[in-house]
Enzyme design. Structure first.
Site, PDB file in Angstrom:
ATOM      1  N   ARG A  57       2.928 -58.446  25.553  1.00  0.00           N
ATOM      2  CA  ARG A  57       2.734 -59.785  26.116  1.00  0.00           C
ATOM      3  C   ARG A  57       3.429 -60.876  25.327  1.00  0.00           C
ATOM      4  NH1 ARG A  57      -0.969 -56.927  27.904  1.00  0.00           N
ATOM      5  NH2 ARG A  57      -0.801 -56.109  25.828  1.00  0.00           N
ATOM      6  N   LYS A  86      17.442 -51.714   5.056  1.00  0.00           N
ATOM      7  CA  LYS A  86      18.433 -51.552   3.973  1.00  0.00           C
ATOM      8  C   LYS A  86      18.059 -52.408   2.775  1.00  0.00           C
ATOM      9  CE  LYS A  86      22.244 -50.933   7.268  1.00  0.00           C
ATOM     10  NZ  LYS A  86      23.448 -51.583   7.810  1.00  0.00           N
ATOM     11  N   ARG A 107       7.328 -62.003  14.644  1.00  0.00           N
ATOM     12  CA  ARG A 107       6.079 -61.273  14.368  1.00  0.00           C
ATOM     13  C   ARG A 107       6.364 -60.284  13.252  1.00  0.00           C
ATOM     14  NH1 ARG A 107       2.151 -58.357  18.707  1.00  0.00           N
ATOM     15  NH2 ARG A 107       1.524 -60.529  18.924  1.00  0.00           N
TER      16      ARG A 107
HETATM   17  C1  NCD Z   1      -3.041 -59.273  19.974  1.00  0.00           C
HETATM   18  C2  NCD Z   1      -2.247 -59.246  18.688  1.00  0.00           C
HETATM   19  O1  NCD Z   1      -1.138 -58.705  18.645  1.00  0.00           O
HETATM   20  O2  NCD Z   1      -2.772 -59.792  17.736  1.00  0.00           O
HETATM   21  N1  NCD Z   1      -2.282 -59.104  21.114  1.00  0.00           N
HETATM   22  C3  NCD Z   1      -1.622 -60.196  21.635  1.00  0.00           C
HETATM   23  O3  NCD Z   1      -0.772 -60.767  21.011  1.00  0.00           O
HETATM   24  N2  NCD Z   1      -1.999 -60.604  22.863  1.00  0.00           N
HETATM   25  C4  NCD Z   1      -4.309 -58.509  19.955  1.00  0.00           C
HETATM   26  C5  NCD Z   1      -4.276 -57.041  19.636  1.00  0.00           C
HETATM   27  O4  NCD Z   1      -3.239 -56.449  19.362  1.00  0.00           O
HETATM   28  O5  NCD Z   1      -5.366 -56.458  19.676  1.00  0.00           O
END
Ligand code: NCD
Length: 339
Positions: A57, A86, A107
């Site tokens: 998502r 690397k 992320r």
């Molecule tokens: C969540 C996350 O990655 O923190 N998902 C998200 O971004 N909607 C929740 C999860 O992974 O449980």
């Protein structure tokens, strides 16, 4: 706060006015998010969408949000195929990728890593989740959803009662959402979790210091009562030392139609950041609630587009140009409005 050119790293950056501004811009994104109109306001802009942890998502909706504003998306999704394997530092990666992009979403599994990356970046960085720490865009879309769902029930965010359920120790979505709620007033929060997976003490004391009412319990049935919203979460098994340790807690707290009918107020809004773990041994949110009118999880996911479009528009300072640069769509949609 001044959104123009800002990094979005933590919900603690936001005052209530900032949150409301994001929501107002998100509302204006409705025609484009619904594919009724199309805009090219970010034509030529490039998003570096860098995901070093699994995501569906967040990655796809950030990418689609940028596309819906007319921009282009470059994705790095796999640590294995990037130079991080690397031995490249976050500093070098940030210096390089920020030369190729106008804005970056990142992320990463390590708490604090996205802030470190942002310090070296030459363009704005949005935190798409840094380990167990924070997930600010998710908190914004969660609160936006809560607000809309409660309004439909004649209620307001101020004074609402919410239960957050599950792995509250490791879940970054509940960390960010709880902290974002500090910007509102007189919220009653019930944290339902196994003792070992409780909400971090600092978040609880900050909420209390801000005048909110916090209860902690490991009794799901009691904790569910009297809430306006119940927010379920997945056991964050990837954050445990071993699968065996995670197994101890798997399936401890579940919501299904029978439990909802017995313990929740009739109009309680049901939320989950997704993914829900639908394996029989976990199943924290049962599919037997799929047709329930108060199940907001897919509206919640849809709202992610509007909120992420709003963040891009604010950061890249095009909010005043959106309406003037939109047109009717030209393709067949079956005439249906998505909702
Ligand atoms: C969540 C996350 O990655 O923190 N998902 C998200 O971004 N909607 C929740 C999860 O992974 O449980």
């Amino acid at each position: 706060m001044d959104f123009r050119g800002a990094h979005i790293l933590s919900v603690n950056q936001f005052q209530r006015d900032d949150v409301e501004l994001v929501f107002q811009v998100a509302d204006r994104m409705e025609p484009c998010a619904q594919r009724l109109r199309v805009t090219k306001v970010l034509d030529g802009a490039i998003l570096g969408n860098m995901f070093f942890e699994p995501s569906t998502r967040t990655r796809v909706s950030f990418g689609c949000a940028f596309n819906l504003l007319g921009g282009h998306v470059r994705e790095t999704t796999d640590v294995e195929s990037s130079s991080i394997t690397k031995g490249e530092s976050l500093y070098d990666t940030a210096r390089v990728i920020s030369g190729y992009s106008d804005v970056i979403v990142m992320r990463h599994p390590t708490p604090g890593s996205v802030s470190e990356f942002a310090e070296a970046s030459r363009v704005p960085v949005i935190n798409g989740g840094d380990g167990t720490n924070e997930h600010p865009s998710q908190a914004l879309l969660d609160l936006y959803t809560i607000k809309k769902e409660l309004q439909a029930n004649g209620l307001d965010v101020d004074g609402m009662r919410i239960a957050l359920v599950g792995d509250l120790k490791h879940g970054r979505t509940v960390h960010s959402l709880s902290q974002l709620l500090k910007t509102y007033q007189n919220i009653h929060l019930t944290f339902i979790s196994p003792h070992e997976l409780r909400m971090p003490a600092q978040i609880i004391s900050d909420l209390r210091a801000a005048g909110h009412n916090v209860t902690e319990t490991d009794d799901m049935e009691c904790g569910l009562r009297e809430n306006d919203t119940v927010y379920l979460t997945r056991l964050q098994e990837e954050r445990f030392d071993s699968k065996l340790e995670a197994d101890i807690y798997r399936g401890r707290f579940r919501l299904n139609q029978a439990i909802y009918t017995r313990h929740c107020k009739p109009n309680t809004v049901i939320m989950h950041p997704l993914p829900r773990d639908s394996r029989a041994e976990a199943n924290e949110l049962d599919a037997d609630l799929n047709q329930h009118p108060n199940l907001a999880i897919f509206r919640q996911a849809d709202n992610g587009l509007r909120i992420r479009m709003a963040l891009f528009a604010l950061i890249l300072d095009v909010t005043e140009k959106i309406e003037e640069s939109t047109n009717e769509i030209t393709w067949y949609t079956g005439g249906s409005v998505r909702q």
